[in-house]
Design a protein around this motif. Structure first.
Motif, PDB file in Angstrom:
ATOM      1  N   PRO A   1       0.802  -1.231   0.000  1.00 11.35           N
ATOM      2  CA  PRO A   1       0.000   0.000   0.000  1.00 11.35           C
ATOM      3  C   PRO A   1       0.831   1.276   0.000  1.00 11.35           C
ATOM      4  CG  PRO A   1      -0.986  -1.605   1.464  1.00 11.35           C
ATOM      5  CD  PRO A   1       0.334  -2.190   1.020  1.00 11.35           C
ATOM      6  N   SER A   2       2.009   1.240   0.589  1.00 16.12           N
ATOM      7  CA  SER A   2       2.856   2.431   0.608  1.00 16.12           C
ATOM      8  C   SER A   2       3.311   2.835  -0.789  1.00 16.12           C
ATOM      9  CB  SER A   2       4.089   2.190   1.491  1.00 16.12           C
ATOM     10  OG  SER A   2       4.849   1.090   1.000  1.00 16.12           O
ATOM     11  N   ALA A   3       3.224   1.917  -1.738  1.00 18.97           N
ATOM     12  CA  ALA A   3       3.642   2.200  -3.117  1.00 18.97           C
ATOM     13  C   ALA A   3       2.466   2.494  -4.027  1.00 18.97           C
ATOM     14  CB  ALA A   3       4.437   1.020  -3.677  1.00 18.97           C
ATOM     15  N   PHE A   4       1.238   2.448  -3.490  1.00 13.70           N
ATOM     16  CA  PHE A   4       0.061   2.667  -4.324  1.00 13.70           C
ATOM     17  C   PHE A   4       0.083   4.020  -5.020  1.00 13.70           C
ATOM     18  CE2 PHE A   4      -3.224  -0.337  -2.083  1.00 13.70           C
ATOM     19  CZ  PHE A   4      -2.468  -1.425  -2.478  1.00 13.70           C
ATOM     20  N   LEU A   5       0.376   5.084  -4.268  1.00 16.03           N
ATOM     21  CA  LEU A   5       0.296   6.426  -4.840  1.00 16.03           C
ATOM     22  C   LEU A   5       1.269   6.599  -5.996  1.00 16.03           C
ATOM     23  CD1 LEU A   5      -0.749   9.295  -4.963  1.00 16.03           C
ATOM     24  CD2 LEU A   5       0.782   9.887  -3.066  1.00 16.03           C
ATOM     25  N   GLY A   6       2.507   6.151  -5.817  1.00 16.98           N
ATOM     26  CA  GLY A   6       3.478   6.267  -6.896  1.00 16.98           C
ATOM     27  C   GLY A   6       3.048   5.518  -8.139  1.00 16.98           C
ATOM     28  N   TYR A   7       2.482   4.319  -7.950  1.00 21.38           N
ATOM     29  CA  TYR A   7       2.000   3.527  -9.079  1.00 21.38           C
ATOM     30  C   TYR A   7       0.842   4.247  -9.771  1.00 21.38           C
ATOM     31  CZ  TYR A   7       0.288  -0.616 -11.614  1.00 21.38           C
ATOM     32  OH  TYR A   7      -0.125  -1.500 -12.586  1.00 21.38           O
ATOM     33  N   TYR A   8      -0.097   4.726  -8.973  1.00 24.76           N
ATOM     34  CA  TYR A   8      -1.251   5.451  -9.519  1.00 24.76           C
ATOM     35  C   TYR A   8      -0.789   6.664 -10.327  1.00 24.76           C
ATOM     36  CZ  TYR A   8      -5.470   8.364  -9.578  1.00 24.76           C
ATOM     37  OH  TYR A   8      -6.517   9.158  -9.972  1.00 24.76           O
ATOM     38  N   ALA A   9       0.141   7.426  -9.768  1.00 22.90           N
ATOM     39  CA  ALA A   9       0.567   8.684 -10.394  1.00 22.90           C
ATOM     40  C   ALA A   9       1.354   8.471 -11.674  1.00 22.90           C
ATOM     41  CB  ALA A   9       1.391   9.505  -9.405  1.00 22.90           C
ATOM     42  N   GLU A  10       1.807   7.261 -11.927  1.00 28.48           N
ATOM     43  CA  GLU A  10       2.431   6.954 -13.216  1.00 28.48           C
ATOM     44  C   GLU A  10       1.391   6.789 -14.316  1.00 28.48           C
ATOM     45  OE1 GLU A  10       4.703   3.456 -12.544  1.00 28.48           O
ATOM     46  OE2 GLU A  10       6.420   4.535 -11.705  1.00 28.48           O
ATOM     47  N   ARG A  11       0.134   6.639 -13.924  1.00 24.18           N
ATOM     48  CA  ARG A  11      -0.920   6.333 -14.884  1.00 24.18           C
ATOM     49  C   ARG A  11      -1.972   7.418 -15.017  1.00 24.18           C
ATOM     50  NH1 ARG A  11       1.829   2.546 -13.003  1.00 24.18           N
ATOM     51  NH2 ARG A  11       2.205   0.660 -14.219  1.00 24.18           N
ATOM     52  N   PHE A  12      -2.133   8.232 -13.998  1.00 23.26           N
ATOM     53  CA  PHE A  12      -3.112   9.318 -14.018  1.00 23.26           C
ATOM     54  C   PHE A  12      -2.468  10.595 -13.480  1.00 23.26           C
ATOM     55  CE2 PHE A  12      -5.581   5.394 -13.418  1.00 23.26           C
ATOM     56  CZ  PHE A  12      -6.358   5.434 -14.573  1.00 23.26           C
ATOM     57  N   PRO A  13      -2.943  11.761 -13.936  1.00 25.61           N
ATOM     58  CA  PRO A  13      -2.317  13.025 -13.553  1.00 25.61           C
ATOM     59  C   PRO A  13      -2.990  13.737 -12.382  1.00 25.61           C
ATOM     60  CG  PRO A  13      -3.767  13.416 -15.376  1.00 25.61           C
ATOM     61  CD  PRO A  13      -3.886  11.950 -15.067  1.00 25.61           C
ATOM     62  N   THR A  14      -4.054  13.160 -11.826  1.00 24.92           N
ATOM     63  CA  THR A  14      -4.770  13.852 -10.754  1.00 24.92           C
ATOM     64  C   THR A  14      -5.552  12.843  -9.923  1.00 24.92           C
ATOM     65  OG1 THR A  14      -6.272  15.711 -10.263  1.00 24.92           O
ATOM     66  CG2 THR A  14      -6.836  14.309 -12.141  1.00 24.92           C
ATOM     67  N   VAL A  15      -5.853  13.218  -8.672  1.00 22.62           N
ATOM     68  CA  VAL A  15      -6.655  12.375  -7.797  1.00 22.62           C
ATOM     69  C   VAL A  15      -7.368  13.252  -6.776  1.00 22.62           C
ATOM     70  CG1 VAL A  15      -4.882  11.963  -6.002  1.00 22.62           C
ATOM     71  CG2 VAL A  15      -6.624  10.211  -6.465  1.00 22.62           C
ATOM     72  N   GLU A  16      -8.575  12.860  -6.389  1.00 22.63           N
ATOM     73  CA  GLU A  16      -9.257  13.547  -5.309  1.00 22.63           C
ATOM     74  C   GLU A  16      -8.684  13.080  -3.972  1.00 22.63           C
ATOM     75  OE1 GLU A  16     -13.656  15.028  -6.425  1.00 22.63           O
ATOM     76  OE2 GLU A  16     -13.533  12.916  -5.810  1.00 22.63           O
ATOM     77  N   LEU A  17      -8.413  14.043  -3.110  1.00 24.98           N
ATOM     78  CA  LEU A  17      -7.855  13.773  -1.789  1.00 24.98           C
ATOM     79  C   LEU A  17      -8.986  13.929  -0.775  1.00 24.98           C
ATOM     80  CD1 LEU A  17      -5.184  13.104  -0.386  1.00 24.98           C
ATOM     81  CD2 LEU A  17      -4.688  15.550  -0.298  1.00 24.98           C
ATOM     82  N   ASN A  18      -9.749  12.852  -0.603  1.00 24.48           N
ATOM     83  CA  ASN A  18     -10.953  12.935   0.213  1.00 24.48           C
ATOM     84  C   ASN A  18     -10.687  12.861   1.702  1.00 24.48           C
ATOM     85  OD1 ASN A  18     -12.774  13.228  -1.935  1.00 24.48           O
ATOM     86  ND2 ASN A  18     -12.778  11.022  -2.314  1.00 24.48           N
TER      87      ASN A  18
END
Length: 217
Positions: A34-51
């Motif tokens: 899980p600690s690597a989720f954000l880095g993986y996500y950010a390689e594929r999408f340019p934005t995310v909601e921070l809820n």
């Protein structure tokens, strides 16, 4: 700009959050921590909601850590609960720790129209912030010109002047026809636009986001 092609003609496509173990292995690889989720996500999408900021405001150091895990051009869209009018200055100071990774701020207001709350929010937050008002109650209908005057926008509004657009898609499933129609609409928008798909237990949100981004190429 984030690796990948999910930003096309100033349309940034992403999901509502990223920290979902149930997205393994459909989106995240089976063994990914899980600690690597954000880095993986950010390689594929340019934005995310921070809820998470809508429930508890993290320490400034947490925002800095998030910013360090994403590439140049990536943007977080933090949530500000509009019914908590104390501590607006603290909220702004902490999300500013994201630096140039700070995207639009979504202000969620669930109750009926309250002009005092609206003016307090508009007057207390720095005008340089990109504010997107998520207004559930129908009594807010007609507020769009006031938001535009302040450089803000109403979530899911494409009909009134605004400096940017903010679209939240909350009613899956979305078939190919629905996504093609959405892509056609987004191609007509001249302002920067942000599009977020709602999180579900299954990794449908990143699948929809990737499909829409592909249609916009």
């Amino acid at each position: 700009m984030a690796k990948g092609t999910a930003t096309v003609k100033r349309v940034s496509v992403g999901t509502s959050g990223w920290s979902y173990p149930s997205w393994r292995p459909g989106f995240y690889p089976s063994g990914l921590e899980p600690s690597a989720f954000l880095g993986y996500y950010a390689e594929r999408f340019p934005t995310v909601e921070l809820n998470t900021t809508g429930y508890r405001l993290p320490a400034e150091e947490q925002f800095e850590r998030w910013a360090e895990q994403v590439p140049d051009g990536f943007e977080f869209a933090p949530k500000l609960p509009g019914d908590r009018l104390r501590g607006l200055g603290e909220f702004e100071a902490r999300v500013r720790a994201l630096g140039d990774r700070l995207g639009p701020v979504r202000i969620s207001l669930k109750k009926a129209r309250d002009e005092g709350a609206l003016e307090l929010l508009l007057g207390s937050l720095d005008p340089s912030l990109r504010l997107a008002f998520d207004l559930d109650h129908p009594s807010w209908n007609g507020v769009e010109p006031r938001l535009a005057e302040a450089g803000a926008v109403r979530v899911n509004d494409f009909d009134h002047p605004a400096p940017f657009r903010y679209l939240r898609l909350r009613d899956p499933p979305y078939d190919d026809e629905a996504l093609r129609l959405l892509a056609t609409t987004l191609r007509t928008v001249s302002e920067p636009a942000y599009v977020y798909f709602r999180h579900e237990d299954e990794p449908s949100a990143p699948a929809y986001a990737a499909r829409l981004a592909g249609l916009l190429r």
